[in-house]
Design an enzyme around this catalytic site. Structure first.
Site, PDB file in Angstrom:
ATOM      1  N   PHE A 132      -3.497 -11.134  10.285  1.00 54.75           N
ATOM      2  CA  PHE A 132      -3.364 -11.514  11.694  1.00 54.75           C
ATOM      3  C   PHE A 132      -3.426 -10.309  12.629  1.00 54.75           C
ATOM      4  O   PHE A 132      -3.139 -10.426  13.810  1.00 54.75           O
ATOM      5  CB  PHE A 132      -2.074 -12.315  11.911  1.00 54.75           C
ATOM      6  CG  PHE A 132      -2.138 -13.661  11.251  1.00 54.75           C
ATOM      7  CD1 PHE A 132      -3.003 -14.635  11.735  1.00 54.75           C
ATOM      8  CD2 PHE A 132      -1.386 -13.938  10.124  1.00 54.75           C
ATOM      9  CE1 PHE A 132      -3.100 -15.880  11.114  1.00 54.75           C
ATOM     10  CE2 PHE A 132      -1.469 -15.178   9.495  1.00 54.75           C
ATOM     11  CZ  PHE A 132      -2.336 -16.152   9.993  1.00 54.75           C
ATOM     12  N   HIS A 133      -3.782  -9.146  12.091  1.00 57.00           N
ATOM     13  CA  HIS A 133      -3.964  -7.990  12.975  1.00 57.00           C
ATOM     14  C   HIS A 133      -5.275  -8.159  13.740  1.00 57.00           C
ATOM     15  O   HIS A 133      -6.264  -8.624  13.190  1.00 57.00           O
ATOM     16  CB  HIS A 133      -3.977  -6.695  12.166  1.00 57.00           C
ATOM     17  CG  HIS A 133      -3.850  -5.488  13.038  1.00 57.00           C
ATOM     18  ND1 HIS A 133      -4.916  -4.967  13.743  1.00 57.00           N
ATOM     19  CD2 HIS A 133      -2.780  -4.745  13.367  1.00 57.00           C
ATOM     20  CE1 HIS A 133      -4.488  -3.941  14.450  1.00 57.00           C
ATOM     21  NE2 HIS A 133      -3.202  -3.786  14.244  1.00 57.00           N
TER      22      HIS A 133
ATOM     23  N   ASN B 177      -4.871   8.062   4.650  1.00 62.47           N
ATOM     24  CA  ASN B 177      -4.589   7.270   5.845  1.00 62.47           C
ATOM     25  C   ASN B 177      -3.142   7.480   6.257  1.00 62.47           C
ATOM     26  O   ASN B 177      -2.229   7.280   5.454  1.00 62.47           O
ATOM     27  CB  ASN B 177      -4.801   5.773   5.561  1.00 62.47           C
ATOM     28  CG  ASN B 177      -4.681   4.937   6.824  1.00 62.47           C
ATOM     29  OD1 ASN B 177      -5.525   5.022   7.712  1.00 62.47           O
ATOM     30  ND2 ASN B 177      -3.613   4.164   6.919  1.00 62.47           N
ATOM     31  N   GLU B 178      -2.953   7.898   7.474  1.00 60.83           N
ATOM     32  CA  GLU B 178      -1.604   8.029   8.047  1.00 60.83           C
ATOM     33  C   GLU B 178      -0.591   8.575   7.044  1.00 60.83           C
ATOM     34  O   GLU B 178       0.329   7.865   6.614  1.00 60.83           O
ATOM     35  CB  GLU B 178      -1.120   6.678   8.588  1.00 60.83           C
ATOM     36  CG  GLU B 178      -1.934   6.172   9.744  1.00 60.83           C
ATOM     37  CD  GLU B 178      -1.274   4.997  10.467  1.00 60.83           C
ATOM     38  OE1 GLU B 178      -0.496   4.275   9.837  1.00 60.83           O
ATOM     39  OE2 GLU B 178      -1.551   4.819  11.665  1.00 60.83           O
TER      40      GLU B 178
ATOM     41  N   GLU C 137      -7.491   5.077  16.124  1.00 60.77           N
ATOM     42  CA  GLU C 137      -7.098   3.669  15.973  1.00 60.77           C
ATOM     43  C   GLU C 137      -6.250   3.240  17.158  1.00 60.77           C
ATOM     44  O   GLU C 137      -5.356   3.970  17.586  1.00 60.77           O
ATOM     45  CB  GLU C 137      -6.220   3.460  14.730  1.00 60.77           C
ATOM     46  CG  GLU C 137      -6.915   3.495  13.413  1.00 60.77           C
ATOM     47  CD  GLU C 137      -5.961   3.163  12.263  1.00 60.77           C
ATOM     48  OE1 GLU C 137      -4.981   2.417  12.474  1.00 60.77           O
ATOM     49  OE2 GLU C 137      -6.197   3.663  11.165  1.00 60.77           O
TER      50      GLU C 137
ATOM     51  N   GLU D 211      -2.397  -7.935   6.533  1.00 65.91           N
ATOM     52  CA  GLU D 211      -2.699  -7.728   7.961  1.00 65.91           C
ATOM     53  C   GLU D 211      -3.752  -8.720   8.440  1.00 65.91           C
ATOM     54  O   GLU D 211      -4.540  -8.415   9.327  1.00 65.91           O
ATOM     55  CB  GLU D 211      -3.117  -6.273   8.208  1.00 65.91           C
ATOM     56  CG  GLU D 211      -1.946  -5.325   8.022  1.00 65.91           C
ATOM     57  CD  GLU D 211      -2.205  -3.912   8.516  1.00 65.91           C
ATOM     58  OE1 GLU D 211      -3.376  -3.519   8.632  1.00 65.91           O
ATOM     59  OE2 GLU D 211      -1.207  -3.205   8.785  1.00 65.91           O
TER      60      GLU D 211
ATOM     61  N   ARG E  74       0.863  -1.174   0.000  1.00 65.39           N
ATOM     62  CA  ARG E  74       0.000   0.000   0.000  1.00 65.39           C
ATOM     63  C   ARG E  74       0.903   1.229   0.000  1.00 65.39           C
ATOM     64  O   ARG E  74       2.130   1.101   0.029  1.00 65.39           O
ATOM     65  CB  ARG E  74      -0.917  -0.006   1.213  1.00 65.39           C
ATOM     66  CG  ARG E  74      -0.196   0.204   2.528  1.00 65.39           C
ATOM     67  CD  ARG E  74      -1.183   0.166   3.687  1.00 65.39           C
ATOM     68  NE  ARG E  74      -0.601   0.729   4.886  1.00 65.39           N
ATOM     69  CZ  ARG E  74      -1.174   0.651   6.084  1.00 65.39           C
ATOM     70  NH1 ARG E  74      -2.334   0.043   6.241  1.00 65.39           N
ATOM     71  NH2 ARG E  74      -0.607   1.191   7.136  1.00 65.39           N
TER      72      ARG E  74
HETATM   73  C1  GLA Z   1      -2.264   1.799  10.911  1.00 64.07           C
HETATM   74  C2  GLA Z   1      -3.123   1.907   9.695  1.00 64.07           C
HETATM   75  C3  GLA Z   1      -4.074   0.788   9.532  1.00 64.07           C
HETATM   76  C4  GLA Z   1      -3.449  -0.509   9.917  1.00 64.07           C
HETATM   77  C5  GLA Z   1      -2.947  -0.412  11.326  1.00 64.07           C
HETATM   78  C6  GLA Z   1      -2.419  -1.704  11.877  1.00 64.07           C
HETATM   79  O1  GLA Z   1      -2.741   2.518  11.955  1.00 64.07           O
HETATM   80  O2  GLA Z   1      -3.807   3.116   9.615  1.00 64.07           O
HETATM   81  O3  GLA Z   1      -4.478   0.763   8.191  1.00 64.07           O
HETATM   82  O4  GLA Z   1      -2.424  -0.813   9.032  1.00 64.07           O
HETATM   83  O5  GLA Z   1      -1.939   0.540  11.359  1.00 64.07           O
HETATM   84  O6  GLA Z   1      -1.187  -2.054  11.392  1.00 64.07           O
END
Ligand code: GLA
Length: 668
Positions: A355-356, A150-151, A305, A353, A112
């Site tokens: 396993f997140h 995102n981030e 988050e 992700e 990504r």
């Molecule tokens: C970040 C991202 C999410 C996800 C989490 C967990 O905060 O914004 O998309 O990837 O980490 O790794």
């Protein structure tokens, strides 16, 4: 600060990714969200290829149905623009929009965040999808907030970036003479005679120019902000009544100056992922939460988050003990977050992700984590009455992203200098004695604080120097660590002796840095020691309070204190106290010095064991005391009122079992 439209009280929920699941699962999800008390979900964060499978062909039907389902259930949507992950067709069509590392490697699609934020094709595509979403969903009743991107955190060094960097530099310096002076280009034959010669700091033969590297960090933060702003403008035009945010990431890899960005967000939102599963997780959560409040200008913000039920610890996802998920959430709430959101709602079945953790784990809702989510969903509405502002801190810590960046350069007298570690250490020392800390921009008015801690503030503008002087002249207490105020905003040394900008105020003149190699320590007279760094400190008005006791500095001051009277503020005030610490102190000495500075400034400590977190919020003649026991022992916290967590009346003190929490509403 603006609150998600149509949402009262605290936010509770997480990232919901319907594109990963068949529609019958959506209905189960929404039913489970209702069971858990979820009121807000982030939707569509990585859904670009699902929304626009081919250039200009939009498939909004699935998102229409997902948002309709949410609306029918009374759940609000924090709707994302999916621009953090362009689809494969985009990368194939625009190879020049793929990012290039400092070493010149062009990255390929496959993960990504693989785009260059300065590439015109990327920016145009991002604007198009944001505008299409704004147009489609402007009137959707579930829409509560826009989650841009995102981030923000990618980097690039390509030719598009070089062009944008030059444009930014022209704005900053007007002409090459200014740039040459700021970057010290007389050194190593780097003098520029044409703008086309100026490049981003790419892989080079030996040490790069540190001033160029510092400006590149500033530029890149601004460049990402321009990309954010373009989307935000489109969204605001379409829906003036819907707030716009993005989720801030935090860590060494994040190239943005959050404080500079925050003014352009309607609501500051942060992602909190502590590293480590011991008590350091709570410390880091408290640190980030106090920082988020600073970015938000003291106003409420939102934890957007965190990982449900796990903490990342050196390569393992460690399960949290029962109740800890709520306690970590309350750590943020105590410091101004108006909610607790998670990544993610349902754990993914596939992908990088898979396993997140999710609030609904792979095992389904019949699980510990979902049970804890339901409990948290029941608790949060009881805490909604806590005043959204009202975190009153008497102590501040200086925060300066450019100093952080400057101390990451490879040319410094020690390669172990670490701004973030210094700031964290100062915060931890306060946290351990239950003193709530604000973070502060040192150029701001500091007069509301009794004590300001300044670790690693390498760069100091004249404005910072002036503001800090006014603060101390007005009676404020200041505690400054080595290597602060040494350079100007370009990173050029302030000549005449260290610590440049703060020298007179501190009443010292440092004539020599004496960094220490790894493992080496320098003894102090009263039993402690310093490591990493030491200095030859000449007194120029200050009195010594700790002395070096060995090596070449034996008998010379290591920590000093200066009753500063210079300047005067016209109020007949005698001036404040300015402490200076010239080495990295061992743990006990560090605590003792901070303790002495707190006592001298008249700041009361909590008197509870380290690991008990205590935050007081005050507003309108009421107070709320958050007491969180992160220790393994029971504790007794003096308080009077009603505990909103248990509902119990508290007459004198609340008793907290290990891991227990209380939020006591009391009088003023
Ligand atoms: C970040 C991202 C999410 C996800 C989490 C967990 O905060 O914004 O998309 O990837 O980490 O790794």
């Amino acid at each position: 600060m603006r609150w998600p439209k149509g949402l009262a009280g605290l936010c509770f929920g997480g990232d919901w990714n319907p594109e990963q699941w068949p529609e019958p699962v959506w209905r189960q999800d929404v039913a489970l969200m209702r069971q858990a008390g979820v009121n807000l979900v982030s939707v569509g964060v990585f859904a670009w290829s699902w929304l626009e499978p081919e250039p200009g062909r939009y498939t909004f039907g699935w998102l229409d149905r997902a948002l309709d389902l949410l609306h029918e259930a009374g759940i609000r949507a924090n709707l994302a623009t999916p621009t953090a992950s362009p689809p494969p067709w985009f990368s194939l069509a625009h190879p020049d929009a793929l990012p290039v590392t400092a070493s010149g490697v062009r990255l390929s699609h496959g993960s990504r965040d693989t785009y260059c934020a300065a590439a015109p094709a990327y920016r145009a595509a991002a604007r198009r999808i944001a505008a299409a979403l704004a147009h489609r969903y402007a009137g959707h009743p579930a829409l509560a907030m826009w989650h841009v991107h995102n981030e923000y955190g990618t980097r690039c060094h390509c030719d598009h970036v070089a062009a944008a960097f030059r444009h930014w530099l022209r704005g900053r310096y007007r002409n090459l003479a200014g740039l040459n002076a700021a970057w010290g280009t007389a050194f190593w034959s780097q003098h520029y005679s044409g703008w086309e010669q100026v490049l981003p700091p790419r892989a080079t033969q030996y040490r790069p120019n540190p001033h160029q590297a510092l400006d590149f960090r500033r530029f890149w933060s601004d460049q990402l902000l321009v990309a954010f702003r373009e989307q935000a403008r489109l969204l605001r035009e379409a829906t003036p009544d819907v707030p716009v945010t993005t989720n801030f990431a935090f860590g060494d890899w994040v190239p943005i100056d959050h404080r500079r960005w925050a003014g352009e967000l309607d609501l500051v939102a942060v992602d909190s992922y502590p590293a480590g599963s011991g008590i350091e997780a709570e410390q880091q959560a408290a640190f980030l939460a106090d920082l988020a409040r600073h970015w938000a200008g003291g106003r409420p913000w939102l934890l957007l988050e965190q990982a449900p039920g796990t903490l990342a610890d050196r390569g393992a996802q460690v399960a949290t003990a029962p109740g800890r998920m709520a306690r970590l959430t309350l750590t943020h709430l105590a410091r101004g977050s108006r909610g607790g959101m998670f990544f993610q709602w349902r754990a993914s079945a596939a992908g990088a992700e898979q396993f997140h953790a999710g609030l609904v784990p792979h095992a389904g809702p019949d699980s510990r984590i979902f049970a804890e989510a339901r409990e948290l969903g029941r608790l949060l509405p009881r805490l909604a009455e806590v005043d959204p502002g009202g975190v009153a801190a008497e102590v501040a810590i200086g925060w300066d992203a450019p100093s952080w960046w400057a101390l990451q350069q490879p040319h410094l007298p020690s390669d172990r200098l670490d701004f973030l570690a210094g700031v964290r250490r100062a915060h931890r020392a306060l946290w351990e004695v239950q003193v709530t800390a604000d973070f502060a921009d040192l150029a701001a008015d500091l007069s509301g604080y009794r004590l300001v801690l300044v670790p690693g503030h390498y760069l100091a503008t004249d404005r910072v120097a002036g503001a800090v002087r006014r603060y101390v002249t007005g009676g404020g207490h200041l505690l400054v660590w080595y290597l602060s105020g040494v350079a100007d905003e370009s990173g050029r040394i302030r000549l005449g002796g260290y610590p440049g900008a703060f020298r007179e105020l501190l009443g010292v003149l440092v004539t020599e840095f004496q960094p220490l190699p790894p493992e080496a320590t320098v003894p102090l007279r009263d039993g402690g020691h310093g490591r990493l760094w030491s200095e030859q400190v000449r007194l120029a008005g200050a009195e010594p309070v700790r002395w070096y006791a060995g090596g070449g500095l034996a008998g010379q001051p290591a920590v000093t204190r200066h009753r500063y009277r210079g300047g005067g503020n016209g109020r007949g005030n005698g001036g404040g106290l300015a402490w200076y610490v010239s080495t990295e102190l061992d743990r006990d000495t560090y605590r003792a010095v901070v303790g002495a500075a707190l006592a001298a400034a008249g700041v009361a400590t909590g008197g509870l064991p380290p690991g008990v977190d205590l935050v007081r919020r005050r507003a309108g003649g009421q107070s709320w005391t958050f007491a969180l026991n992160h220790t393994g022992d029971p504790v007794r916290v003096p308080a009077r009122g009603v505990d909103l967590v248990s509902g119990a009346r508290i007459d004198e003190a609340v008793r907290l079992a290990p891991g227990a929490v209380a939020v006591v509403r009391g009088a003023g």
